[in-house]
Design a protein around this motif. Structure first.
Motif, PDB file in Angstrom:
ATOM      1  N   GLY A   1       7.961  13.871   2.842  1.00 21.73           N
ATOM      2  CA  GLY A   1       7.785  15.159   2.185  1.00 21.73           C
ATOM      3  C   GLY A   1       8.567  16.249   2.891  1.00 21.73           C
ATOM      4  O   GLY A   1       9.251  17.064   2.262  1.00 21.73           O
ATOM      5  N   GLN A   2       8.489  16.249   4.225  1.00 19.43           N
ATOM      6  CA  GLN A   2       9.195  17.253   5.021  1.00 19.43           C
ATOM      7  C   GLN A   2      10.715  17.149   4.815  1.00 19.43           C
ATOM      8  O   GLN A   2      11.398  18.158   4.655  1.00 19.43           O
ATOM      9  CB  GLN A   2       8.838  17.048   6.498  1.00 19.43           C
TER      10      GLN A   2
ATOM     11  N   ALA B   1       2.851  17.301   0.196  1.00 17.46           N
ATOM     12  CA  ALA B   1       4.208  16.894   0.534  1.00 17.46           C
ATOM     13  C   ALA B   1       5.079  16.898  -0.725  1.00 17.46           C
ATOM     14  O   ALA B   1       6.151  16.313  -0.737  1.00 17.46           O
ATOM     15  CB  ALA B   1       4.266  15.532   1.227  1.00 17.46           C
TER      16      ALA B   1
ATOM     17  N   THR C   1       0.869  -1.179   0.000  1.00 16.08           N
ATOM     18  CA  THR C   1       0.000   0.000   0.000  1.00 16.08           C
ATOM     19  C   THR C   1       0.903   1.225   0.000  1.00 16.08           C
ATOM     20  O   THR C   1       1.881   1.269   0.746  1.00 16.08           O
ATOM     21  CB  THR C   1      -0.888   0.035   1.256  1.00 16.08           C
TER      22      THR C   1
ATOM     23  N   ILE D   1       8.794   8.721  -1.648  1.00 16.30           N
ATOM     24  CA  ILE D   1       7.623   7.839  -1.532  1.00 16.30           C
ATOM     25  C   ILE D   1       7.450   7.362  -0.097  1.00 16.30           C
ATOM     26  O   ILE D   1       8.414   7.318   0.677  1.00 16.30           O
ATOM     27  CB  ILE D   1       7.778   6.624  -2.488  1.00 16.30           C
ATOM     28  N   THR D   2       6.210   7.015   0.246  1.00 18.85           N
ATOM     29  CA  THR D   2       5.911   6.479   1.571  1.00 18.85           C
ATOM     30  C   THR D   2       5.095   5.191   1.436  1.00 18.85           C
ATOM     31  O   THR D   2       4.000   5.201   0.870  1.00 18.85           O
ATOM     32  CB  THR D   2       5.137   7.516   2.414  1.00 18.85           C
ATOM     33  N   HIS D   3       5.677   4.115   1.923  1.00 22.11           N
ATOM     34  CA  HIS D   3       4.996   2.818   1.920  1.00 22.11           C
ATOM     35  C   HIS D   3       4.278   2.652   3.252  1.00 22.11           C
ATOM     36  O   HIS D   3       4.863   2.902   4.315  1.00 22.11           O
ATOM     37  CB  HIS D   3       6.005   1.688   1.713  1.00 22.11           C
ATOM     38  N   VAL D   4       3.028   2.223   3.206  1.00 28.51           N
ATOM     39  CA  VAL D   4       2.205   2.232   4.425  1.00 28.51           C
ATOM     40  C   VAL D   4       1.536   0.881   4.680  1.00 28.51           C
ATOM     41  O   VAL D   4       0.474   0.817   5.292  1.00 28.51           O
ATOM     42  CB  VAL D   4       1.130   3.348   4.337  1.00 28.51           C
TER      43      VAL D   4
ATOM     44  N   SER E   1      -0.709  15.006   9.617  1.00 34.76           N
ATOM     45  CA  SER E   1      -1.128  13.642   9.922  1.00 34.76           C
ATOM     46  C   SER E   1      -1.080  12.729   8.711  1.00 34.76           C
ATOM     47  O   SER E   1      -1.149  11.526   8.844  1.00 34.76           O
ATOM     48  CB  SER E   1      -2.554  13.652  10.472  1.00 34.76           C
ATOM     49  N   THR E   2      -0.958  13.306   7.507  1.00 34.11           N
ATOM     50  CA  THR E   2      -0.904  12.427   6.345  1.00 34.11           C
ATOM     51  C   THR E   2       0.400  11.621   6.428  1.00 34.11           C
ATOM     52  O   THR E   2       1.450  12.160   6.789  1.00 34.11           O
ATOM     53  CB  THR E   2      -0.953  13.224   5.024  1.00 34.11           C
ATOM     54  N   THR E   3       0.316  10.331   6.131  1.00 37.08           N
ATOM     55  CA  THR E   3       1.471   9.455   6.345  1.00 37.08           C
ATOM     56  C   THR E   3       2.690   9.858   5.518  1.00 37.08           C
ATOM     57  O   THR E   3       3.806   9.548   5.876  1.00 37.08           O
ATOM     58  CB  THR E   3       1.110   7.986   6.042  1.00 37.08           C
ATOM     59  N   ASN E   4       2.458  10.579   4.406  1.00 37.90           N
ATOM     60  CA  ASN E   4       3.599  10.943   3.561  1.00 37.90           C
ATOM     61  C   ASN E   4       4.271  12.236   4.006  1.00 37.90           C
ATOM     62  O   ASN E   4       5.194  12.717   3.349  1.00 37.90           O
ATOM     63  CB  ASN E   4       3.171  11.040   2.093  1.00 37.90           C
ATOM     64  N   ALA E   5       3.815  12.799   5.132  1.00 35.58           N
ATOM     65  CA  ALA E   5       4.335  14.102   5.574  1.00 35.58           C
ATOM     66  C   ALA E   5       5.820  14.041   5.947  1.00 35.58           C
ATOM     67  O   ALA E   5       6.548  15.006   5.753  1.00 35.58           O
ATOM     68  CB  ALA E   5       3.521  14.632   6.751  1.00 35.58           C
TER      69      ALA E   5
END
Lengths: 395, 343
Positions: free
Chosen positions: B115-116, A384, A155, B128-131, B108-112
């Motif tokens: 991104g930061q 982001a 995901t 990218i952010t894998h969740v 709160s978005t998981t990709n923050a």
């Protein structure tokens, strides 16, 4: 390198519950944006949304789902995924094979259950059927169990470009020999969380969105799901693929947590790198499915990047003018729209755009037309700074 | 596959990063909170506004990015800044969808976090952010493996981070993930009851294909889902057969055993199948969280790069350690093997 082809597509959005109905709505510019009928929020009377007019119960009935804890997000994903699998003629054995992967992009996941999550997170109950349903991974894990998929499952959340990255990750798994076929896409359903979040950022429009218009006033949130089946061309000689996934790229704008740079650096990087991966020149692109959310910031940044990259910006469209902004699903549904443009050699119009943005001279396509289409670029840019572009080409 | 060059880590144990300390930080009401004394690299006016996952992610990111530039940022986090997420959710309900401030929402978005870091380092590369819950960090590793295969001259930041928030503790507690009785973490591994204790942390790695001066090599990774021990057994044999070079053996297992009686059979199976191999544990020091395997990888790279292994892990191995197998299962459904080797 072996070409990656699209052998199956499935979609549900506010403009239709099948590939055919979505295409018809695109051709006729039939909007899915309007008044909420099912979703309850304080903003139902003041803001328009692109809602899928199906209750959870009706979706559950159609999909033969009994369990209480399957969220609307998972149901929409299942609906689209079923179509894509059927369309690609995947056998049960192929589906359950260790070299079939499933990759989903989503930003809301099970958080559409806002009120239930509130109750559970604040310990207002002692038991709850939903505790495994809230996170972003819940959708892919549900689908994986449903179809008994044994390969890599993942995901991804890169905000509004999530499903572009899901498609890209899947294609790379095939290139690297880590999967033979991948089911890739994305989903998001309407949620109080995103409605209030985007509203707090003052980017929701009280009228139907007007992407790339000088007087645009923000975006309309929507809900949707779309999935594609990707395979290696040499592995599916008996199938008639829709298109080639010829290029893709992920880049970061590295500017602000919730806005793009005015120069559109991230969008420019994403588009130009995708072209390089596809070994194409800017003038090879026949048509662009723009991100085009209808916000002041996005449309200006995207226009700047398109002007910088293309000598003559090709015909472009924002299908969000009909589907609303479906966040994690948007790149996947727009991938389907791009594939349809290639398959039927036609360009879809953008709605509600009258006056080009000052200084850009860019006007999205206003009428449906038949045209030779060889390569379609589809853009998705998110919070982001997460920017992605995909390129689909004729087989 | 690829080599680890820089590492950083935040967990509940300060002695992980200051090996001269030998004290163990103990859990409080079944929670092992990460230390908060490593945020010097974040300006105070920024720090004030950040949730803990973002703070841990940026602090560990800063530590390695100060030493080496990267071409992209690949993170794994199951929940990201969940505390901010539920704070925003509470506002939605309590103010009945009234006028809200967007800060909690954006953070709160998981990709923050990725991104930061991208913004702070003006990094316009892959981000990218894998969740994917208990396999979020593993998918980040698979991603970076593929990136380095396509771009062998590049260098990437890869990492994992998750926080304990009051709210996810409550939700996980409702799901039966934590022990009903209050237990000290020092007793965790001997526990015979269901559930574990909550943990949090972050670990970051700068990786590329350059062998010289590397601390460790990530040789292979495998993820799969199953509830059956037979499948685990088969996957382990297959992994060892394909990943381990001929004539070599696994010298150490870093096991994700977390004191949850329901998962003991999976961890026991791996130990039994590699009978001659010593095993070390870490979740009594870190607690359980979905991206804890990032900390396991950090520990493995420490063991391989230091002549004297970390005192807290109590590793007793006669010969030099060459190959380390990391095994973790998240809730007895998601499983992963990672093979880490000396360079």
């Amino acid at each position: 390198m072996d070409r990656i082809v699209v052998t199956g597509i499935g979609i549900i959005s506010a403009i239709g519950e099948s590939v055919e109905s979505n295409r018809l709505a695109l051709k006729n510019s039939t909007t899915g944006i309007g008044t909420l009928e099912l979703f309850e929020t304080n903003y139902a009377s003041t803001l328009p949304f692109a809602e899928i007019k199906r209750t959870n119960n009706s979706l559950k009935q159609q999909l033969n789902v009994d369990a209480l804890n399957i969220t609307r997000t998972s149901l929409l994903a299942q609906h689209a995924c079923n179509q894509a699998i059927l369309d690609s003629n995947l056998t049960k054995a192929e589906l359950e094979s260790a070299d079939t992967a499933l990759i989903n992009g989503t930003t809301v996941g099970g958080m559409c259950l806002t009120d239930e999550l509130y109750q559970d997170a604040n310990r207002n109950s002692t038991t709850s059927p939903y505790v495994e349903s809230y996170d972003l991974a819940s959708v892919a894990i549900y689908l994986q169990e449903l179809y008994n998929i044994q390969g890599i499952c993942n995901t991804i959340n890169t905000a509004c470009s999530s499903s572009a990255n899901a498609i890209m990750y899947g294609a790379r798994l095939i290139h690297q020999g880590k999967a033979k076929r991948v089911i890739v896409g994305g989903v998001d359903s309407l949620a109080k969380f995103t409605i209030n979040g985007f509203n707090a950022l003052h980017i929701l429009s009280s009228e139907k969105c007007k992407p790339f218009d000088q007087n645009r006033s923000g975006l309309n949130l929507g809900e949707a799901a779309a999935f594609l089946v990707l395979e290696k061309e040499s592995d599916c000689k008996n199938k008639k693929p829709y298109a080639i996934l010829s290029g893709y790229a992920n880049a970061n704008d590295a500017y602000h947590a919730s806005a793009l740079s005015e120069t559109g650096d991230g969008p420019y990087e994403a588009m130009s790198t995708a072209l390089a991966v596809a070994r194409l020149n800017p003038n090879d692109i026949s048509y662009i499915n723009a991100h085009g959310t209808g916000t002041e910031n996005n449309d200006l940044a995207e226009s700047a990047a398109m002007i910088r990259l293309f000598n003559n910006v090709p015909p472009f469209v924002s299908t969000k003018s009909l589907t609303g902004h479906t966040l994690g699903a948007s790149a996947a549904i727009e991938a389907v729209f791009s594939i349809l443009a290639l398959q039927h050699q036609e360009l879809y119009p953008s709605a509600n755009s009258v006056q080009p943005i000052e200084g850009t001279g860019l006007k999205p396509l206003a009428t449906f037309q038949k045209a030779p289409v060889k390569h379609v670029m589809s853009n998705s840019f998110g919070f982001a700074g997460n920017c992605s572009s995909l390129i689909f080409s004729i087989v | 596959m690829f080599y680890i060059h820089q590492t950083s880590c935040i967990t509940a144990q300060q002695s992980f990063v200051e090996p001269t300390l030998r004290s163990i930080t103990e859990s409080v009401e079944n929670k092992l909170y990460a230390t908060e004394n490593n945020y010097d690299s974040i300006p105070p006016n920024v720090l004030r506004r950040l949730g803990k996952a973002v703070k841990m992610g940026i602090a560990t990111g800063n530590e390695v990015l100060a030493k080496q530039e990267v071409d992209g940022i690949i993170l794994g986090t199951a929940n990201g800044g969940l505390e901010d997420c539920i704070k925003f959710l509470n506002q939605i309900i309590q103010y009945q969808e009234g006028r809200l401030t967007p800060t909690n929402f954006v953070q709160s978005t998981t990709n923050a976090i990725a991104g930061q870091l991208g913004i702070m380092y003006k990094n316009k590369g892959y981000n990218i952010t894998h969740v994917h819950r208990g396999l979020a960090f593993e998918n980040a590793l698979i991603d970076v493996e593929m990136l380095l295969s396509d771009h062998p001259t590049n260098t990437y930041l890869v990492g994992g981070v998750d926080e304990i928030s009051e709210y996810n503790y409550t939700i996980e507690d409702l799901a039966g993930s934590y022990k009903k009785e209050i237990l000290s973490n020092t007793e965790l591994l001997n526990s015979t009851t269901d559930g574990s204790i909550a943990g949090e942390g972050a670990a970051m790695f700068v990786v590329n294909t350059v062998k010289s001066n590397a601390t460790a090599e990530v040789k292979a990774i495998k993820t799969f889902v199953t509830k059956k021990t037979e499948t685990l057994e088969k996957e382990l044999s297959q992994f060892i057969n394909t990943a381990l070079p001929k004539g070599e053996k696994v010298d150490l297992i870093v096991s994700g055993k977390n004191g949850d009686a329901r998962l003991n059979n999976y961890y026991a199976l791996v130990e039994n199948q590699l009978k001659e191999t010593p095993t070390t544990y870490y979740k009594h020091l870190t607690g359980e969280f979905p991206t804890s395997s990032a900390v396991a990888l950090w520990l493995a790279s420490m063991v391989l790069s230091r002549t004297e292994p970390l005192a807290l892990l109590k590793i007793e191995v006669a010969n030099p350690i060459k190959n380390i197998l990391l095994y973790n299962t998240y809730k007895g459904n998601q499983h992963s093997f990672i093979l880490v080797s000396a360079v």
